[in-house]
Structure formats: C-alpha cells, structure tokens
Design a protein around this motif. Structure first.
Motif, PDB file in Angstrom:
ATOM      1  N   PRO A  84       0.800  -1.161   0.182  1.00  0.00           N
ATOM      2  CA  PRO A  84      -0.009  -0.141   0.072  1.00  0.00           C
ATOM      3  C   PRO A  84       0.944   1.072   0.074  1.00  0.00           C
ATOM      4  N   GLU A  85       2.245   1.096   0.276  1.00  0.00           N
ATOM      5  CA  GLU A  85       3.122   2.174   0.104  1.00  0.00           C
ATOM      6  C   GLU A  85       4.555   1.755   0.216  1.00  0.00           C
ATOM      7  N   MET A  86       5.441   2.370  -0.413  1.00  0.00           N
ATOM      8  CA  MET A  86       6.746   1.897  -0.457  1.00  0.00           C
ATOM      9  C   MET A  86       7.775   2.152   0.739  1.00  0.00           C
ATOM     10  N   THR A  87       7.648   3.032   1.593  1.00  0.00           N
ATOM     11  CA  THR A  87       8.415   3.335   2.829  1.00  0.00           C
ATOM     12  C   THR A  87       8.945   1.963   3.371  1.00  0.00           C
ATOM     13  N   PRO A  88       8.002   0.985   4.096  1.00  0.00           N
ATOM     14  CA  PRO A  88       8.476  -0.308   4.685  1.00  0.00           C
ATOM     15  C   PRO A  88       9.394  -1.250   3.773  1.00  0.00           C
ATOM     16  N   TYR A 116      -7.301  -0.047  -0.636  1.00  0.00           N
ATOM     17  CA  TYR A 116      -8.681  -0.393  -0.721  1.00  0.00           C
ATOM     18  C   TYR A 116      -9.589   0.875  -0.241  1.00  0.00           C
ATOM     19  N   GLU A 117      -9.494   1.854  -1.254  1.00  0.00           N
ATOM     20  CA  GLU A 117     -10.310   3.266  -0.801  1.00  0.00           C
ATOM     21  C   GLU A 117     -11.471   3.322  -1.524  1.00  0.00           C
ATOM     22  N   ARG A 118     -12.385   4.226  -1.006  1.00  0.00           N
ATOM     23  CA  ARG A 118     -13.569   4.943  -1.718  1.00  0.00           C
ATOM     24  C   ARG A 118     -12.877   5.623  -2.929  1.00  0.00           C
ATOM     25  N   TRP A 128       0.268   5.036  -8.774  1.00  0.00           N
ATOM     26  CA  TRP A 128       1.740   5.074  -9.089  1.00  0.00           C
ATOM     27  C   TRP A 128       2.117   6.207  -8.060  1.00  0.00           C
ATOM     28  N   GLN A 129       3.282   6.167  -7.587  1.00  0.00           N
ATOM     29  CA  GLN A 129       3.956   7.037  -6.605  1.00  0.00           C
ATOM     30  C   GLN A 129       5.408   7.147  -6.870  1.00  0.00           C
ATOM     31  N   LEU A 130       5.865   8.124  -7.006  1.00  0.00           N
ATOM     32  CA  LEU A 130       7.263   8.499  -7.188  1.00  0.00           C
ATOM     33  C   LEU A 130       7.674   8.621  -5.561  1.00  0.00           C
ATOM     34  N   CYS A 132      10.964   9.197  -3.144  1.00  0.00           N
ATOM     35  CA  CYS A 132      12.513   9.568  -2.978  1.00  0.00           C
ATOM     36  C   CYS A 132      12.679   9.644  -1.384  1.00  0.00           C
ATOM     37  N   ASP A 133      13.658   8.964  -1.241  1.00  0.00           N
ATOM     38  CA  ASP A 133      14.059   9.145   0.208  1.00  0.00           C
ATOM     39  C   ASP A 133      15.561   9.017   0.392  1.00  0.00           C
ATOM     40  N   MET A 134      16.271   9.501   1.496  1.00  0.00           N
ATOM     41  CA  MET A 134      17.547   9.839   1.966  1.00  0.00           C
ATOM     42  C   MET A 134      17.814   9.051   3.491  1.00  0.00           C
ATOM     43  N   VAL A 251      -0.535  16.358  10.646  1.00  0.00           N
ATOM     44  CA  VAL A 251       0.224  15.562  11.103  1.00  0.00           C
ATOM     45  C   VAL A 251       0.597  14.156  10.496  1.00  0.00           C
ATOM     46  N   ARG A 252       0.044  13.838   9.318  1.00  0.00           N
ATOM     47  CA  ARG A 252       0.471  12.823   8.341  1.00  0.00           C
ATOM     48  C   ARG A 252      -0.244  11.614   9.106  1.00  0.00           C
ATOM     49  N   GLY A 253      -0.654  10.748   8.338  1.00  0.00           N
ATOM     50  CA  GLY A 253      -1.440   9.363   8.817  1.00  0.00           C
ATOM     51  C   GLY A 253      -0.595   8.255   9.382  1.00  0.00           C
ATOM     52  N   TYR A 256       5.063   6.014  11.721  1.00  0.00           N
ATOM     53  CA  TYR A 256       6.552   6.119  11.616  1.00  0.00           C
ATOM     54  C   TYR A 256       7.166   7.685  11.660  1.00  0.00           C
ATOM     55  N   TYR A 257       6.448   8.686  11.251  1.00  0.00           N
ATOM     56  CA  TYR A 257       7.181   9.897  11.377  1.00  0.00           C
ATOM     57  C   TYR A 257       7.802  10.497  12.709  1.00  0.00           C
ATOM     58  N   THR A 258       8.963  10.878  12.912  1.00  0.00           N
ATOM     59  CA  THR A 258       9.294  11.138  14.134  1.00  0.00           C
ATOM     60  C   THR A 258       9.651  12.698  14.090  1.00  0.00           C
TER      61      THR A 258
HETATM   62  P1  HAM Z   1       0.871   9.165   1.433  1.00  0.00           P
HETATM   63  O1  HAM Z   1       0.504  10.856   2.223  1.00  0.00           O
HETATM   64  O2  HAM Z   1       0.080   8.285   1.822  1.00  0.00           O
HETATM   65  O3  HAM Z   1       2.426   9.061   1.925  1.00  0.00           O
HETATM   66  O4  HAM Z   1       0.872   9.416  -0.121  1.00  0.00           O
HETATM   67  C1  HAM Z   1       1.887  10.513  -0.634  1.00  0.00           C
HETATM   68  C2  HAM Z   1       1.156  10.850  -2.066  1.00  0.00           C
HETATM   69  O5  HAM Z   1       0.592   9.779  -2.974  1.00  0.00           O
HETATM   70  C3  HAM Z   1      -0.172  11.644  -1.714  1.00  0.00           C
HETATM   71  O6  HAM Z   1      -0.038  12.874  -1.599  1.00  0.00           O
HETATM   72  C4  HAM Z   1      -1.110  11.560  -2.835  1.00  0.00           C
HETATM   73  O7  HAM Z   1      -0.430  12.384  -4.111  1.00  0.00           O
HETATM   74  C5  HAM Z   1      -0.564   9.960  -3.233  1.00  0.00           C
HETATM   75  N1  HAM Z   1      -1.681   9.026  -3.036  1.00  0.00           N
HETATM   76  C6  HAM Z   1      -1.765   8.499  -1.675  1.00  0.00           C
HETATM   77  N2  HAM Z   1      -2.883   7.619  -1.839  1.00  0.00           N
HETATM   78  C7  HAM Z   1      -3.427   7.608  -2.981  1.00  0.00           C
HETATM   79  C8  HAM Z   1      -4.473   7.132  -3.648  1.00  0.00           C
HETATM   80  N3  HAM Z   1      -5.320   6.231  -2.894  1.00  0.00           N
HETATM   81  N4  HAM Z   1      -4.836   7.594  -5.043  1.00  0.00           N
HETATM   82  C9  HAM Z   1      -4.249   8.564  -5.528  1.00  0.00           C
HETATM   83  N5  HAM Z   1      -3.127   8.939  -4.982  1.00  0.00           N
HETATM   84  C10 HAM Z   1      -2.755   8.741  -3.812  1.00  0.00           C
HETATM   85  C11 HAM Z   1       3.166   7.829   1.848  1.00  0.00           C
HETATM   86  O8  HAM Z   1       2.534   6.877   1.121  1.00  0.00           O
HETATM   87  C12 HAM Z   1       4.437   7.774   2.460  1.00  0.00           C
HETATM   88  N6  HAM Z   1       4.932   6.217   2.255  1.00  0.00           N
HETATM   89  C13 HAM Z   1       5.505   8.613   1.553  1.00  0.00           C
HETATM   90  C14 HAM Z   1       6.798   8.517   2.145  1.00  0.00           C
HETATM   91  C15 HAM Z   1       7.979   8.285   1.571  1.00  0.00           C
HETATM   92  N7  HAM Z   1       7.033   9.009   3.363  1.00  0.00           N
HETATM   93  C16 HAM Z   1       8.550   8.994   3.559  1.00  0.00           C
HETATM   94  N8  HAM Z   1       8.990   8.592   2.311  1.00  0.00           N
END
Ligand code: HAM
Length: 414
Positions: A84-88, A116-118, A128-130, A132-134, A251-253, A256-258
C-alpha cells in the motif's frame, strides 16, 4: 445468451490507453530526470510483501493496515499483501544491506501501490507514486533537500510556485506539547489522528478532552526560532523557496514519522488535494534489528499529479503524442513487404518508423498519418521500389525531398 463481460477495469483502477500512457510516461520521465539530477539512484521491489511488514510495531498505520490493504493467503499458507506504500519496503532493503551501503543513500522508485479506498477524485485503489528517500543523515539539510527536490519536480512540469503551497510541521514539536499530558502510546496515536482532522471538525477541544481524560490546550502558533522547523523554513528560503507555510494541523497518517513532516497542496480550489507527502522517520529500519538508520523522504502520486497538470493547463500537445516520426504508405498490399524492408533501414538510422498495413486508399492513409501526428510520409509504389529513390513529404510544411533511404534519414535527423 451468456452475460457479456464488462469492458470496464476493476473498480478504482485505470486502463492506460495510448494517449493516457503518453501522459503517464511524461510524468514518470520528468520525475526520474529531476530525481537523478539530485543524485538519486533508482531501485525497485516486488508488489508483494509479507503482511507482517505492515503490521509490525512502528510501521503500523491503523487505517491503512486494517481497512485499506489487499491481503490474501497464498498456496503455501503465507499471508501476503499488495504493497500500500513503499516506505516499509525501502526501509527493509536499506536495513538488509546496512553494512555494505555507503551512506548517505539517496534512492528513488516509481512503484504502483494498492489501497482499498472509496474511489473519488484524486484517490484510487491503484496509483503510482514517486518515492524519494535519503538515509543516514540527521542534519536538517537533508529535510531541506527533500522538500527542495519536490519543489524542483513541480517546477520542471512548468508549474509556478503560486500554484502550490508547501505545508510543513514537526512531530517533535507536537509531541513535546502532548508529553505534558502524560498520554499512553495509544492516547498519543489517537491524539495525532484527531489533530490530523482538526480542520474538518468543530468540537476539537471536546474530542481531545475525551482522549486525554482532561482538558487539553495546544499551541498551534509558530514555534520558537531555535526549533528545527524554523531552520527548515530558513534553509528553503536560502534556496529561493518561499511558498512555505507552517501547518500545525498537518500530522500525516503514518505513525513512523518522528520529526519534520510536509505536504504539498494544490492552491487551485477545484483541486484541493495533497500532491506530495513525506517526512523524517528515524526508527523504521530498527524493525529489522541492528542500529537504526535515519530516513527522510516523500511520496508523490500520479493521479494528483495529472489532475494538477490539467487544472493548471500544463499538459501541452507535445506531451500527448507518441506518434512515429515517419510513416511509410504502400500504394497497395503488394508493396507491404518492401515497405517493411525500407522501414528497417530508417529504424536502424534512428528514425521512429511505422508502416501503414491497412487496405485503405493511399489518400486515406495520408490523412490518417496526419491525424496521428506523424511528421513525415513516404509513399511506396512500383517506381520507388525499383529505383530505391523515394519522395519524403513533410506533413507540417508540405515540402518534398527526394533521395535514397540513407539521404532521407539524414535529412530527417537535421
Ligand atoms: P501518502 O501521504 O500516503 O504518503 O501518499 C503520498 C502521495 O501519494 C499523496 O500526496 C498522493 O499524491 C498520493 N496518494 C496516496 N494515496 C493515494 C490514492 N489512494 N490514490 C491516488 N493517489 C494517492 C506515503 O505513502 C508515504 N509512504 C510517503 C513517504 C515516503 N514518506 C516517506 N517516504
């Protein structure tokens, strides 16, 4: 008669017809180009991860894990999740090679993610999500560089700074204030979730009191100048980045953010969406044992990116075409094979070349090539096949140039 299958894609996902794919590629190419200009290296991984990666403490994001993952049991009884995300994942990869890597590590990837969103504007079930991490840098300059990278990406698409707003905040500042209330870890999490919704609810104070069991008064004004957040803002200013605001309710969902957290918002009211979200996370690699490696990064989605480009009229016609440069139009089907042979000559000279294999009249072939955005055509009949001399027509100017394939390929390249 049997019910016919639907031609629609699965709910919340998209098909990319060529004109959509052209835009998608333009977005990916621009992302990659700017990330690489900052020295970021590309990585990738499987879309499948063991489910425990998202469940383990620290990587845990309640809503995402409990309600939004696509999880199934494989034939070997393993629980598997579509990422569902790339960070882990990237934290796992960095932790796995911790000893060999030379820090700081700057990595980027463009994964497809599943939630699984509405489905609604800007929110789908696959995007797709770019990323970038350091990794390996604690200094505030790394926070600043990551935000600057996001900023440069948007400018590379032709955006101006007034089209978006950079909202920054710091988890430590919030947590510092909350620490006065002696909250348990559970209460802390609930409180951060509530703060995240602060702008959308009327009874914030009441709800906060319910969570803490006592009256809560939080300072949502500017933190003092020594605070890291102010250094972030000053640093961005030094880089010429001024469209930055402190946003205490960001605050972001993810839990893990510190430290520093940030979001980029479209300022156009019809597209009031987060384009990018990220922050600093200093403990995530510790999930895998060994010393923690600090990380800071962001994710930027293709759905909101495309909406942003459309909203601000930043998608030009050039972006949308993947038409070949040259189309060879056989007069009739007896010349199809000769046309294929000729096309090979042009391709090996670096010209993108297609052959019109339809059985339309040549006039129709010509207008089809023109409609598709092809730049040049060659009509191939008996005479041309015999003499190996061709007339290259420029569809833009109407000019004709005669010559051998080699000469004409050179002419196109000029
Ligand atoms: P996030 O805020 O969940 O962060 O997603 C980052 C961006 O991905 C959002 O601002 C939005 O542009 C896009 N996005 C997220 N969910 C959806 C969705 N269901 N449909 C379309 N676009 C979406 C993260 O995912 C963190 N893991 C980002 C991160 C990387 N933090 C540190 N490194």
């Amino acid at each position: 008669m049997d019910k016919k299958l639907s031609t629609e894609p699965y709910k919340g996902t998209r098909d990319f017809y060529p004109e959509d794919m052209a835009v998608e590629r333009y977005i990916f190419d621009t992302w990659a180009k700017v990330a690489e200009s900052f020295g970021f290296e590309r990585y990738d991984a499987s879309i499948l991860e063991p489910s425990e990666l998202y469940r383990s403490k620290g990587a845990e994001n309640e809503e995402l894990v409990n309600e939004q993952t696509y999880t199934f049991v494989d034939r070997g009884e393993r629980e598997v999740t579509l990422r569902p995300e790339m960070t882990p994942t990237v934290a796992r990869m960095v932790a796995g090679k911790r000893r060999e890597l030379s820090f700081p590590v700057r990595w980027y990837s463009i994964p497809n993610l599943f939630r699984y969103e509405r489905p609604q504007r800007g929110r789908l079930r696959e995007h797709w999500q770019l990323n970038c991490d350091m990794f390996g840098v604690d200094d505030v300059a790394s926070d600043i560089e990551m935000i600057a990278l996001g900023y440069r990406i948007l400018l590379a698409f032709g955006a101006s700074p007034k089209m978006f707003e950079i909202r920054v905040n710091d988890r430590t500042w919030l947590k510092l204030q909350l620490s006065d209330y002696g909250l348990s870890e559970e209460q802390m999490k609930a409180m951060l979730t509530l703060i995240d919704k602060r702008d959308k609810i009327d009874d914030f104070d009441e709800e906060a009191e319910k969570i803490a069991g006592k009256k809560v008064s939080l300072d949502f004004t500017t933190p003092n100048p020594e605070h890291r957040l102010m250094q972030v803002i000053e640093g961005l200013k030094a880089l010429g980045i001024e469209n930055v605001v402190i946003s205490p309710s960001t605050v972001r969902g993810f839990s893990y953010y510190t430290g520093t957290i940030f979001e980029f918002f479209d300022t156009a009211s019809e597209n009031n969406r987060s384009l990018l979200g990220g922050g600093r996370y200093d403990n995530l690699t510790a999930l895998f044992g060994g010393d923690p490696v600090s990380g800071v990064g962001f994710g930027m989605g293709d759905v909101t990116m495309r909406d942003f480009l459309e909203t601000h009229s930043l998608l030009t016609k050039d972006v949308k075409t993947t038409a070949p440069t040259l189309a060879i139009l056989p007069l009739d089907a007896t010349h199809n094979l000769a046309a294929e042979v000729l096309a090979e000559e042009f391709r090996s000279a670096g010209v993108r070349t297609a052959v019109d294999l339809s059985d339309r009249k040549v006039g129709k072939k010509l207008s089809a090539a023109s409609d598709a955005g092809v730049a040049y055509v060659i009509v191939l009949g008996e005479d041309e096949a015999a003499s190996r001399s061709y007339a290259l027509k420029n569809l833009g100017t109407g000019d004709e140039t005669k010559g051998s394939a080699e000469e004409l390929a050179k002419h196109i390249a000029r």
